[in-house]
Scaffold this active site. Structure first.
Site, mmCIF file in Angstrom:
data_model
loop_
_atom_site.group_PDB
_atom_site.id
_atom_site.type_symbol
_atom_site.label_atom_id
_atom_site.label_comp_id
_atom_site.label_asym_id
_atom_site.label_seq_id
_atom_site.Cartn_x
_atom_site.Cartn_y
_atom_site.Cartn_z
ATOM 1 N N HIS A 115 -15.284 7.334 82.587
ATOM 2 C CA HIS A 115 -15.100 7.722 81.186
ATOM 3 C C HIS A 115 -15.413 6.576 80.231
ATOM 4 O O HIS A 115 -14.953 6.573 79.094
ATOM 5 C CB HIS A 115 -13.662 8.232 80.962
ATOM 6 C CG HIS A 115 -13.385 9.490 81.732
ATOM 7 N ND1 HIS A 115 -12.123 9.992 81.913
ATOM 8 C CD2 HIS A 115 -14.209 10.352 82.392
ATOM 9 C CE1 HIS A 115 -12.165 11.121 82.621
ATOM 10 N NE2 HIS A 115 -13.434 11.347 82.935
ATOM 11 N N SER A 190 -3.338 12.993 86.576
ATOM 12 C CA SER A 190 -2.801 14.367 86.569
ATOM 13 C C SER A 190 -3.780 15.314 87.262
ATOM 14 O O SER A 190 -3.451 16.452 87.563
ATOM 15 C CB SER A 190 -2.570 14.812 85.119
ATOM 16 O OG SER A 190 -3.776 14.664 84.375
#
Ligand code: APR
Length: 242
Positions: A115, A190
């Protein structure tokens, strides 16, 4: 722990896939933890999308520079250091969703940022790298990003926003490392944001053991052979000890 150590044993190439929880014990906020998560306190559509940048560039730029300051004031934790140490015994490839530099500062030298990076400012028009200078030492509401030396563009954060494509090189490196891995360790994510969230499944589908370290629940289900309900700083020094 012993089942997890067994799954990671063997000394073959290890891939460590990390998310924001990896840096939580360094004091860097995660995104979705209750109360403290950044997306619990800020609106991602107002800060982490190309539309937000077009709508209010100075607010977005100020917010990311504040995050740079938070990371700059943080130190790698015992988990980051354990991963870096493990590379002394076996091939260790870090594939991170994090945009901080804590893996590198702990000594990991093969780190792929899916990212992007808070520190890779670039022109929002021509992509030229732009040095933005020191980050502000406290949260500021709005800040005008510096101009590009080569065109009329402005410096933008070097991170991947929602709706943007991941950079191809780190993604290809991640898939290639996972395909050649003897084990995959997933720490502090997550497991909700794709395509990064699909990486553990690629390993599991190829019969590669996956171990998860996360004190809370995550989107990882059957992909992980072992779920260690512990924090990165607690579990990794033991899990990766020689
Ligand atoms: N050690 C290990 N895991 C932890 C710790 C810790 N000390 N503290 C929290 N966690 C776990 C939480 O239980 C949670 O499952 O880390 C996870 C963090 O999840 P998110 O906040 O959703 O972060 P992440 O999975 O990295 O988000 C993925 O979402 O917004 C985008 O681009 C952003 O890269 C980010 C992506």
């Amino acid at each position: 722990m012993s089942k997890a150590r067994l799954a990671l044993a063997g000394g073959g190439p290890l891939v460590v896939l990390t998310g924001a929880g990896m840096s939580a014990e360094s004091g860097v906020p995660t995104f979705r933890d209750a109360q403290t998560g950044l997306w619990e306190r800020y609106d991602p559509t107002a800060l982490a999308t190309p539309e937000a940048w077009s709508r209010d560039r100075d607010t977005v730029w100020a917010w990311y520079r504040w995050r740079e300051h938070l990371v700059g004031a943080a130190e790698p934790n015992a988990g980051h250091r354990a991963i870096a140490r493990a590379a002394g015994d076996r091939s260790v490839t870090v594939v991170t969703q994090n945009v901080d530099d804590l893996h590198e500062r702990a000594g990991s030298d093969e780190v792929h940022h899916l990212h992007g990076s808070l520190f890779a400012h670039r022109c929002d028009r021509c992509g030229t790298p732009i040095a933005a200078g020191p980050a502000p030492t406290g949260p500021v509401g709005r800040l005008a990003p510096p101009g590009c030396p080569r065109c009329e563009g402005r410096a933008r954060p070097g991170v991947v926003w929602f709706g943007e494509m991941l950079p191809q090189q780190p993604w290809d490196a991640a898939v290639s490392a996972i395909s050649a891995a003897s084990a995959v360790l997933v720490v502090g994510t997550s497991g909700l944001v794709h395509p990064a969230a699909s990486l553990p499944g690629i390993a599991a589908d190829n019969g590669i053991p996956v171990v998860e370290v996360n004190p809370g629940p995550s989107g990882l289900g059957r992909e992980a052979a072992v779920h260690l309900r512990a924090t990165a700083g607690e579990a990794l020094p033991m899990l990766l000890a020689r």
